[in-house]
Design a protein around this motif. Structure first.
Motif, PDB file in Angstrom:
ATOM      1  N   ALA A  75      49.699  55.883  63.178  1.00 30.46           N
ATOM      2  CA  ALA A  75      48.891  54.868  62.506  1.00 30.46           C
ATOM      3  C   ALA A  75      47.607  55.440  61.909  1.00 30.46           C
ATOM      4  CB  ALA A  75      48.549  53.733  63.474  1.00 30.46           C
ATOM      5  N   LEU A  76      47.150  56.566  62.428  1.00 33.21           N
ATOM      6  CA  LEU A  76      45.898  57.167  61.969  1.00 33.21           C
ATOM      7  C   LEU A  76      46.133  58.458  61.185  1.00 33.21           C
ATOM      8  CD1 LEU A  76      43.702  56.592  65.162  1.00 33.21           C
ATOM      9  CD2 LEU A  76      43.893  55.154  63.116  1.00 33.21           C
ATOM     10  N   ASN A  77      47.324  58.569  60.599  1.00 33.78           N
ATOM     11  CA  ASN A  77      47.670  59.737  59.768  1.00 33.78           C
ATOM     12  C   ASN A  77      47.447  61.060  60.491  1.00 33.78           C
ATOM     13  OD1 ASN A  77      48.485  58.220  57.484  1.00 33.78           O
ATOM     14  ND2 ASN A  77      46.332  57.920  56.948  1.00 33.78           N
ATOM     15  N   THR A 106      52.269  52.240  67.598  1.00 36.30           N
ATOM     16  CA  THR A 106      51.696  53.035  68.692  1.00 36.30           C
ATOM     17  C   THR A 106      52.360  54.406  68.787  1.00 36.30           C
ATOM     18  OG1 THR A 106      53.253  52.128  70.305  1.00 36.30           O
ATOM     19  CG2 THR A 106      51.127  50.981  70.043  1.00 36.30           C
ATOM     20  N   LYS A 107      53.180  54.759  67.795  1.00 37.27           N
ATOM     21  CA  LYS A 107      53.886  56.039  67.827  1.00 37.27           C
ATOM     22  C   LYS A 107      52.899  57.196  67.750  1.00 37.27           C
ATOM     23  CE  LYS A 107      58.135  54.367  65.761  1.00 37.27           C
ATOM     24  NZ  LYS A 107      59.010  54.416  64.582  1.00 37.27           N
ATOM     25  N   ALA A 108      53.229  58.247  68.495  1.00 43.15           N
ATOM     26  CA  ALA A 108      52.382  59.440  68.506  1.00 43.15           C
ATOM     27  C   ALA A 108      53.257  60.667  68.734  1.00 43.15           C
ATOM     28  CB  ALA A 108      51.326  59.338  69.601  1.00 43.15           C
ATOM     29  N   THR A 109      52.752  61.789  68.284  1.00 42.18           N
ATOM     30  CA  THR A 109      53.410  63.067  68.511  1.00 42.18           C
ATOM     31  C   THR A 109      52.487  63.946  69.331  1.00 42.18           C
ATOM     32  OG1 THR A 109      54.556  62.931  66.386  1.00 42.18           O
ATOM     33  CG2 THR A 109      54.394  65.120  67.397  1.00 42.18           C
ATOM     34  N   ARG A 130      57.000  69.990  69.837  1.00 42.27           N
ATOM     35  CA  ARG A 130      56.640  68.580  69.609  1.00 42.27           C
ATOM     36  C   ARG A 130      57.430  67.687  70.548  1.00 42.27           C
ATOM     37  NH1 ARG A 130      54.535  67.796  64.296  1.00 42.27           N
ATOM     38  NH2 ARG A 130      54.409  69.792  63.220  1.00 42.27           N
ATOM     39  N   THR A 131      56.766  66.632  70.998  1.00 38.94           N
ATOM     40  CA  THR A 131      57.423  65.579  71.752  1.00 38.94           C
ATOM     41  C   THR A 131      56.954  64.253  71.167  1.00 38.94           C
ATOM     42  OG1 THR A 131      57.525  66.914  73.758  1.00 38.94           O
ATOM     43  CG2 THR A 131      57.780  64.544  74.024  1.00 38.94           C
ATOM     44  N   GLU A 132      57.919  63.420  70.807  1.00 41.70           N
ATOM     45  CA  GLU A 132      57.607  62.114  70.227  1.00 41.70           C
ATOM     46  C   GLU A 132      57.447  61.091  71.342  1.00 41.70           C
ATOM     47  OE1 GLU A 132      57.027  61.902  66.987  1.00 41.70           O
ATOM     48  OE2 GLU A 132      57.637  63.993  66.717  1.00 41.70           O
ATOM     49  N   GLY A 133      56.560  60.119  71.116  1.00 41.95           N
ATOM     50  CA  GLY A 133      56.350  59.080  72.109  1.00 41.95           C
ATOM     51  C   GLY A 133      55.479  57.969  71.573  1.00 41.95           C
ATOM     52  N   ASN A 134      54.856  57.258  72.493  1.00 40.27           N
ATOM     53  CA  ASN A 134      53.982  56.138  72.156  1.00 40.27           C
ATOM     54  C   ASN A 134      52.721  56.195  73.007  1.00 40.27           C
ATOM     55  OD1 ASN A 134      55.476  54.181  70.254  1.00 40.27           O
ATOM     56  ND2 ASN A 134      57.014  54.765  71.766  1.00 40.27           N
ATOM     57  N   ILE A 135      51.645  55.633  72.461  1.00 39.02           N
ATOM     58  CA  ILE A 135      50.405  55.487  73.197  1.00 39.02           C
ATOM     59  C   ILE A 135      50.491  54.153  73.945  1.00 39.02           C
ATOM     60  CG2 ILE A 135      47.885  55.290  73.035  1.00 39.02           C
ATOM     61  CD1 ILE A 135      49.113  58.083  72.328  1.00 39.02           C
ATOM     62  N   GLN A 151      53.566  58.103  76.563  1.00 39.00           N
ATOM     63  CA  GLN A 151      54.890  57.793  77.097  1.00 39.00           C
ATOM     64  C   GLN A 151      55.929  58.420  76.164  1.00 39.00           C
ATOM     65  OE1 GLN A 151      55.695  53.727  78.553  1.00 39.00           O
ATOM     66  NE2 GLN A 151      57.457  53.749  77.174  1.00 39.00           N
ATOM     67  N   PRO A 152      56.493  59.555  76.574  1.00 39.09           N
ATOM     68  CA  PRO A 152      57.474  60.217  75.713  1.00 39.09           C
ATOM     69  C   PRO A 152      58.751  59.387  75.603  1.00 39.09           C
ATOM     70  CG  PRO A 152      57.372  61.306  77.841  1.00 39.09           C
ATOM     71  CD  PRO A 152      56.294  60.266  77.833  1.00 39.09           C
ATOM     72  N   ILE A 153      59.368  59.426  74.447  1.00 39.18           N
ATOM     73  CA  ILE A 153      60.617  58.691  74.231  1.00 39.18           C
ATOM     74  C   ILE A 153      61.667  59.117  75.251  1.00 39.18           C
ATOM     75  CG2 ILE A 153      62.525  58.369  72.604  1.00 39.18           C
ATOM     76  CD1 ILE A 153      60.351  58.519  70.363  1.00 39.18           C
ATOM     77  N   GLU A 154      61.689  60.395  75.581  1.00 37.12           N
ATOM     78  CA  GLU A 154      62.679  60.933  76.516  1.00 37.12           C
ATOM     79  C   GLU A 154      62.288  60.760  77.982  1.00 37.12           C
ATOM     80  OE1 GLU A 154      63.867  65.063  74.866  1.00 37.12           O
ATOM     81  OE2 GLU A 154      61.933  64.499  73.981  1.00 37.12           O
TER      82      GLU A 154
END
Length: 188
Positions: A75-77, A106-109, A130-135, A151-154
């Motif tokens: 969301a914050l580029n 809330t997605k974050a890397t 890299r690990t994808e997840g959410n704040i 919170q990582p997707i995995e």
């Protein structure tokens, strides 16, 4: 033949994770650590990593590795990115969540960059993971940076902080970058 490098860090948690990840493989790579005062530059994660490892190699006169971690909010580029340490010091776990108020994203890397220098005057090599997840609102122990908010997707619904160290080390951004470094060093 054993490969070795100096991991430039004063962060005991990072050192513990790096040693645990290296020990979990079948390589003979040895890591010692030393805290070296290197400049905290502004720029991209890659620019910061290259400058830090070059400076550390000059000061130590040896092969060394530096590590930079970024937390990039979609969301914050990409911010706070490589400045996450300063954001954490200034606004804490709750502040990270408040930064996303008003956004539907809330997605974050989680991004880790290890920079390796074979010694003074050599061109650094970068290894990224890299690990994808959410704040999320903080959950779990607060002893290690922003782990309670990521919170990582995995991760099966757990934050990094809620995960067992061994489980986190199998999916983390740090593991993924360090595994690339380990493969490179093993091939030399």
């Amino acid at each position: 033949m054993s490969k070795s490098f100096i991991f430039v860090t004063g962060n005991a948690n990072k050192l513990r994770e790096v040693k645990a990840i290296l020990a979990s493989g079948d390589s003979d790579i040895e890591c010692t650590s030393q805290s070296v005062d290197v400049p905290e530059l502004q720029g991209t994660t890659q620019e910061v990593a290259i400058a830090k490892v070059k400076d550390a190699a000059e000061k130590l006169g040896a092969a060394c590795v530096t590590e930079d971690t970024a937390l990039c909010f979609d969301a914050l580029n990409g911010l706070p990115g490589p400045y996450i340490k300063d954001f954490m010091a200034g606004i804490g776990h709750d502040g990270l969540n408040k930064m996303l108020v008003g956004f539907n994203n809330t997605k974050a890397t989680a991004l880790c960059t290890f920079a390796y220098s074979a010694g003074p005057g050599t061109e650094p090599i970068l290894f990224e993971g890299r690990t994808e997840g959410n704040i999320v609102p903080p959950r779990g122990p607060t002893a290690f940076g922003w782990d309670p908010c990521f919170q990582p997707i995995e991760g099966g619904g757990l934050t990094y902080a809620e995960m067992a160290h061994e489980d986190k080390n199998k999916i983390s951004h740090r593991y993924r970058a360090l595994e690339k470094l380990r493969i490179y060093l093993a091939s030399q």
